[in-house]
Design an enzyme around this catalytic site. Structure first.
Site, PDB file in Angstrom:
ATOM      1  N   TYR A 137     -92.347 -62.394  88.377  1.00  0.00           N
ATOM      2  CA  TYR A 137     -92.692 -61.515  87.551  1.00  0.00           C
ATOM      3  C   TYR A 137     -94.391 -61.768  87.168  1.00  0.00           C
ATOM      4  O   TYR A 137     -94.516 -61.048  85.551  1.00  0.00           O
ATOM      5  CB  TYR A 137     -91.305 -61.137  86.285  1.00  0.00           C
ATOM      6  CG  TYR A 137     -90.499 -60.749  87.188  1.00  0.00           C
ATOM      7  CD1 TYR A 137     -89.893 -60.981  88.144  1.00  0.00           C
ATOM      8  CD2 TYR A 137     -89.541 -59.455  86.421  1.00  0.00           C
ATOM      9  CE1 TYR A 137     -88.389 -60.181  88.785  1.00  0.00           C
ATOM     10  CE2 TYR A 137     -88.778 -59.423  87.170  1.00  0.00           C
ATOM     11  CZ  TYR A 137     -88.219 -59.465  88.208  1.00  0.00           C
ATOM     12  OH  TYR A 137     -87.538 -59.156  89.042  1.00  0.00           O
ATOM     13  N   ASP A 222     -80.783 -68.414  99.610  1.00  0.00           N
ATOM     14  CA  ASP A 222     -80.080 -67.606 100.744  1.00  0.00           C
ATOM     15  C   ASP A 222     -78.969 -68.608 100.786  1.00  0.00           C
ATOM     16  O   ASP A 222     -77.792 -67.451 100.948  1.00  0.00           O
ATOM     17  CB  ASP A 222     -80.508 -67.227 102.058  1.00  0.00           C
ATOM     18  CG  ASP A 222     -81.247 -68.152 102.528  1.00  0.00           C
ATOM     19  OD1 ASP A 222     -81.266 -69.660 101.907  1.00  0.00           O
ATOM     20  OD2 ASP A 222     -82.017 -69.342 103.938  1.00  0.00           O
ATOM     21  N   ASP A 246     -82.649 -62.787  89.007  1.00  0.00           N
ATOM     22  CA  ASP A 246     -82.604 -61.219  89.053  1.00  0.00           C
ATOM     23  C   ASP A 246     -81.692 -60.119  89.927  1.00  0.00           C
ATOM     24  O   ASP A 246     -80.611 -60.657  90.180  1.00  0.00           O
ATOM     25  CB  ASP A 246     -83.972 -60.683  88.901  1.00  0.00           C
ATOM     26  CG  ASP A 246     -83.116 -58.987  89.415  1.00  0.00           C
ATOM     27  OD1 ASP A 246     -82.750 -58.242  88.683  1.00  0.00           O
ATOM     28  OD2 ASP A 246     -84.308 -58.471  90.540  1.00  0.00           O
ATOM     29  N   ASP A 250     -77.370 -60.087  90.004  1.00  0.00           N
ATOM     30  CA  ASP A 250     -76.283 -58.216  90.238  1.00  0.00           C
ATOM     31  C   ASP A 250     -75.007 -58.976  91.392  1.00  0.00           C
ATOM     32  O   ASP A 250     -73.741 -58.372  91.274  1.00  0.00           O
ATOM     33  CB  ASP A 250     -77.793 -57.158  91.093  1.00  0.00           C
ATOM     34  CG  ASP A 250     -77.480 -56.393  90.669  1.00  0.00           C
ATOM     35  OD1 ASP A 250     -78.378 -56.485  89.005  1.00  0.00           O
ATOM     36  OD2 ASP A 250     -78.436 -54.965  90.906  1.00  0.00           O
TER      37      ASP A 250
END
Ligand code: NAD
Ligand code: IPM
Ligand code: MN
Length: 358
Positions: A137, A222, A246, A250
């Site tokens: 980011y 993964d 991030d 979720d």
């Protein structure tokens, strides 16, 4: 009486519904526990952008600097490109105030159903610590020949030793403070991204030597996604880069019931600048305006804010009040299978806060 200066930025979409709901609960906590919240609200976000051509004033960070903490809703508007809204408001605050440790608890609360078969309250209880100021980011890059057939896009990920070390050290200290499994899992992708993620792995190994009492584990991202589904009960603290943190959070929110339940604290642990507290979720344009957004993520984030400000008893009563409502089977919003509205849920939590012995 102790008083805290709180900057409030509801932002866009359901941010403007869940933040007032959380403020209602916070006010009840303040009066019950005998402290004051001196609040100032800033109307920054997409409406501000339509009026002024920017998401916040040029001196926005300077205006926020004098506050003890920031309570944030969400930003994002269907008619403005997301990188304009986010890089105009939330991300500059995280970077500018060096909120390098983004702390995102994932707890399967009683009364909440996980989509994972057979998982019940107590089975899932971990925290993701996400690097929050650099990595993927970092906003380093550009577009050459924009729009042309030979366009080039470069988006660099930036990993510094200082930035990597401090967030990993913070995560080790958190694993120690939690005193549960005393385990830290580092998540990278060093098989494909050897320069940055191989570097992260080396820093992780270096810092681990300072914490011989904490067990360590390193996973590729993964495989980590797979293990969040397969063996969520095995995690205690997870540390990951900005982008991986991030994505993982979720997933972590969904396995613990709903994005509407997941809080986030963007901490500057040195306290040299204010920290920011928000839900993990975004502005949810698909449900905004209907007043059915779950306010619990923002209420739990407000609890993390009280904890960080030093009001630990109020913070823990606030979390227990949320648990009380969930355990009683509601009222809860449609994302949790109920039919209550945002304000009804907040009122139920506020009532439980007031009933708590101070
Ligand atoms: P989102 O988190 O806004 O929504 C994802 C899904 O979860 C939607 O179906 C939504 O209805 C549901 N949901 C989210 N929060 C909920 C709540 N409190 N109660 C009930 N349901 C809830 O993610 P998205 O749809 O990918 O993004 C929408 C906008 O928000 C985009 O502009 C995005 O960039 C922005 N965004 C902002 C932030 C932030 O400000 N921190 C975070 C994530 C996304
Ligand atoms: C979050 C959000 C933000 C992030 C977006 C909106 C930039 O998804 O807080 O999780 O990726 O940090
Ligand atoms: Mn996110």
């Amino acid at each position: 009486m102790k008083s805290y200066r709180i900057a409030v930025i509801p932002g866009d979409g359901i941010g403007r519904e869940v933040v007032p709901a959380a403020l209602h609960v916070l006010d009840r906590a303040a009066s019950t526990f005998g402290f004051q919240l001196a609040r100032e609200e800033f109307p920054w976000g997409s409406e501000y952008y339509f009026a002024h051509g920017r998401m916040m004033p040029e001196d926005g960070l300077e205006l926020l600097r004098r506050f003890d903490a920031i309570l944030f809703g969400a930003v994002g508007h269907p008619e403005i490109q997301d990188n304009v809204t986010l890089n105009g408001l939330l991300l500059p605050i995280r970077r500018g105030f060096v909120q390098f440790a983004c702390v995102r608890p994932a707890v399967l609360y009683p009364g909440v159903r996980s989509p994972l078969a057979g998982r019940k309250h107590g089975d899932i209880d971990f925290v993701v610590v996400r690097e929050n100021t650099e990595g993927e980011y970092a906003q380093i890059g550009g577009n050459l020949h924009p729009g042309a057939s030979d366009e080039v896009a470069i988006q660099a990920a930036v990993f510094t030793r200082k930035g990597t070390e401090r967030v990993i050290r913070f995560a080790f200290e958190l694993a120690r403070r939690r005193g549960r499994k005393r385990k830290l899992t580092s998540v990278t992708k060093s098989n494909a991204q050897g320069y940055s993620m191989g570097f992260w792995d080396r820093v992780f190994a270096d810092v681990a030597r300072e914490f011989p009492d904490i067990a360590t584990e390193s996973l590729l991202v993964d495989a980590a996604c797979m293990d969040l589904i397969r063996r969520p009960e095995s995690f205690d603290v997870i540390v990951a880069s900005n982008l991986f943190g991030d994505i993982l959070t979720d997933m972590a929110a969904m396995i613990t019931g709903s994005l509407g339940l997941a809080p986030s604290a963007n901490l500057n642990p040195t306290r040299a600048a204010p920290s920011l507290f928000e839900p993990v979720h975004g502005s949810a344009p698909d449900i905004s305006g209907r007043r059915i957004a779950n306010p619990l993520a923002t209420i739990l984030a407000a609890g993390m804010m009280l904890d960080f400000l030093g009001e630990e008893p109020a913070a823990s009563v606030l979390e227990r009040a949320v648990i009380g409502v969930l355990e009683a089977g509601g009222p809860v919003t449609p994302d949790l299978g109920g039919s209550a509205g945002t304000d009804e849920v907040a009122a139920a939590v506020a009532e439980q806060v007031e009933r708590a012995p101070a």
